[in-house]
Design a protein around this motif. Sequence first.
Motif, PDB file in Angstrom:
ATOM      1  N   ALA A  46       0.830  -1.207   0.000  1.00 25.05           N
ATOM      2  CA  ALA A  46       0.000   0.000   0.000  1.00 25.05           C
ATOM      3  C   ALA A  46       0.863   1.256   0.000  1.00 25.05           C
ATOM      4  N   ARG A  47       1.941   1.258   0.796  1.00 29.07           N
ATOM      5  CA  ARG A  47       2.864   2.408   0.817  1.00 29.07           C
ATOM      6  C   ARG A  47       3.519   2.605  -0.540  1.00 29.07           C
ATOM      7  N   ASP A  48       3.957   1.514  -1.160  1.00 31.01           N
ATOM      8  CA  ASP A  48       4.593   1.594  -2.480  1.00 31.01           C
ATOM      9  C   ASP A  48       3.623   2.132  -3.526  1.00 31.01           C
ATOM     10  N   PHE A  49       2.380   1.671  -3.470  1.00 31.17           N
ATOM     11  CA  PHE A  49       1.349   2.152  -4.384  1.00 31.17           C
ATOM     12  C   PHE A  49       1.138   3.661  -4.208  1.00 31.17           C
ATOM     13  N   ALA A  50       1.080   4.104  -2.958  1.00 25.93           N
ATOM     14  CA  ALA A  50       0.924   5.538  -2.683  1.00 25.93           C
ATOM     15  C   ALA A  50       2.122   6.318  -3.217  1.00 25.93           C
ATOM     16  N   SER A  51       3.316   5.808  -3.013  1.00 22.68           N
ATOM     17  CA  SER A  51       4.523   6.481  -3.481  1.00 22.68           C
ATOM     18  C   SER A  51       4.528   6.628  -4.999  1.00 22.68           C
ATOM     19  N   GLU A  52       4.234   5.546  -5.698  1.00 22.42           N
ATOM     20  CA  GLU A  52       4.214   5.581  -7.167  1.00 22.42           C
ATOM     21  C   GLU A  52       3.134   6.526  -7.686  1.00 22.42           C
ATOM     22  N   THR A  53       1.949   6.473  -7.064  1.00 21.99           N
ATOM     23  CA  THR A  53       0.833   7.304  -7.516  1.00 21.99           C
ATOM     24  C   THR A  53       1.108   8.782  -7.265  1.00 21.99           C
ATOM     25  N   LEU A  54       1.561   9.126  -6.076  1.00 20.12           N
ATOM     26  CA  LEU A  54       1.833  10.529  -5.762  1.00 20.12           C
ATOM     27  C   LEU A  54       2.968  11.074  -6.613  1.00 20.12           C
ATOM     28  N   SER A  55       3.972  10.276  -6.863  1.00 17.50           N
ATOM     29  CA  SER A  55       5.069  10.715  -7.740  1.00 17.50           C
ATOM     30  C   SER A  55       4.550  10.982  -9.149  1.00 17.50           C
ATOM     31  N   ALA A  56       3.690  10.094  -9.656  1.00 16.47           N
ATOM     32  CA  ALA A  56       3.117  10.285 -10.994  1.00 16.47           C
ATOM     33  C   ALA A  56       2.232  11.528 -11.050  1.00 16.47           C
ATOM     34  N   GLY A  58       2.780  14.207  -9.341  1.00 12.90           N
ATOM     35  CA  GLY A  58       3.592  15.391  -9.072  1.00 12.90           C
ATOM     36  C   GLY A  58       3.348  16.025  -7.724  1.00 12.90           C
ATOM     37  N   VAL A  59       2.972  15.241  -6.731  1.00 11.44           N
ATOM     38  CA  VAL A  59       2.747  15.774  -5.386  1.00 11.44           C
ATOM     39  C   VAL A  59       3.700  15.112  -4.396  1.00 11.44           C
ATOM     40  N   GLY A  60       4.956  15.036  -4.789  1.00 15.35           N
ATOM     41  CA  GLY A  60       5.975  14.406  -3.963  1.00 15.35           C
ATOM     42  C   GLY A  60       6.191  15.080  -2.624  1.00 15.35           C
ATOM     43  N   GLU A  61       5.796  16.340  -2.488  1.00 15.57           N
ATOM     44  CA  GLU A  61       5.988  17.038  -1.215  1.00 15.57           C
ATOM     45  C   GLU A  61       5.135  16.426  -0.100  1.00 15.57           C
ATOM     46  N   LEU A  62       4.109  15.674  -0.464  1.00  8.31           N
ATOM     47  CA  LEU A  62       3.260  15.026   0.526  1.00  8.31           C
ATOM     48  C   LEU A  62       3.587  13.548   0.706  1.00  8.31           C
ATOM     49  N   LEU A  63       4.604  13.085   0.016  1.00 11.95           N
ATOM     50  CA  LEU A  63       4.889  11.659  -0.035  1.00 11.95           C
ATOM     51  C   LEU A  63       5.069  11.025   1.339  1.00 11.95           C
ATOM     52  N   TYR A  64       5.938  11.578   2.164  1.00 14.67           N
ATOM     53  CA  TYR A  64       6.210  10.972   3.469  1.00 14.67           C
ATOM     54  C   TYR A  64       4.961  10.944   4.342  1.00 14.67           C
ATOM     55  N   ASP A  65       4.271  12.081   4.434  1.00 14.09           N
ATOM     56  CA  ASP A  65       3.066  12.147   5.266  1.00 14.09           C
ATOM     57  C   ASP A  65       1.986  11.205   4.753  1.00 14.09           C
ATOM     58  N   ALA A  66       1.792  11.173   3.442  1.00 12.05           N
ATOM     59  CA  ALA A  66       0.762  10.308   2.866  1.00 12.05           C
ATOM     60  C   ALA A  66       1.102   8.834   3.072  1.00 12.05           C
ATOM     61  N   GLN A  67       2.370   8.460   2.927  1.00 12.40           N
ATOM     62  CA  GLN A  67       2.761   7.074   3.166  1.00 12.40           C
ATOM     63  C   GLN A  67       2.486   6.662   4.614  1.00 12.40           C
ATOM     64  N   LEU A  68       2.764   7.549   5.543  1.00 11.14           N
ATOM     65  CA  LEU A  68       2.510   7.254   6.953  1.00 11.14           C
ATOM     66  C   LEU A  68       1.016   7.087   7.215  1.00 11.14           C
ATOM     67  N   VAL A  69       0.209   7.979   6.652  1.00  9.30           N
ATOM     68  CA  VAL A  69      -1.239   7.891   6.839  1.00  9.30           C
ATOM     69  C   VAL A  69      -1.787   6.619   6.190  1.00  9.30           C
ATOM     70  N   VAL A  70      -1.333   6.298   4.979  1.00 15.96           N
ATOM     71  CA  VAL A  70      -1.763   5.067   4.316  1.00 15.96           C
ATOM     72  C   VAL A  70      -1.397   3.861   5.179  1.00 15.96           C
ATOM     73  N   SER A  71      -0.183   3.843   5.705  1.00 14.68           N
ATOM     74  CA  SER A  71       0.243   2.736   6.572  1.00 14.68           C
ATOM     75  C   SER A  71      -0.682   2.573   7.766  1.00 14.68           C
ATOM     76  N   GLU A  72      -1.016   3.679   8.407  1.00 15.86           N
ATOM     77  CA  GLU A  72      -1.872   3.622   9.593  1.00 15.86           C
ATOM     78  C   GLU A  72      -3.282   3.171   9.243  1.00 15.86           C
ATOM     79  N   LEU A  73      -3.860   3.707   8.168  1.00 11.55           N
ATOM     80  CA  LEU A  73      -5.226   3.350   7.803  1.00 11.55           C
ATOM     81  C   LEU A  73      -5.335   1.891   7.377  1.00 11.55           C
ATOM     82  N   VAL A  74      -4.362   1.420   6.590  1.00 12.80           N
ATOM     83  CA  VAL A  74      -4.377   0.020   6.158  1.00 12.80           C
ATOM     84  C   VAL A  74      -4.129  -0.901   7.348  1.00 12.80           C
TER      85      VAL A  74
END
Length: 151
Positions: A46-56, A58-74
């Motif tokens: 799920a984290r990898d999917f979020a990373s690839e999607t956010l990078s595609a 162009g919102v890499g500035e939220l990558l770390y925070d979004a990965q953490l939130v995805v990890s917690e929700l999943v």
Amino acid sequence: MITPVARRHAVSGDPPPGWLLTALVGDGCAVLPDLDTHNPRTVATARDFASETLSAWGVGELLYDAQLVVSELVTNAIRHAGGTIQLRLMRNESHLVCAVTDGSAALPTISDGDFLSESGRGLHLVDALASSWGWILINGKGKLVWAVFTL
């Protein structure tokens, strides 16, 4: 029918953004369906999917925070709900949403655990990192827990 529910510890006290409800039935989402609740790599997937999607997107500035939130929700969906879990990522002009569906109608709650607890801090992190978060009960089909980031 989708029923929005205000959460007890809302950052703003507002219901989910109206565009979020509309986006749930549209095709503008990146979806990682049917996450395997028995696979120890599910949260990493799920984290990898979020990373690839956010990078595609162009919102890499939220990558770390979004990965953490995805990890917690999943993780919460696996630990407390089980069943079929799905990750959805949505973006509009000014917001990014991480949303996880599961088959349980049990509402997420922020625990008041002590500092020695090994768990119970996940939703505190979601609350601190996201602009807002909450859940939507899907009548007869569980819930969707969402977190919104402002771009």
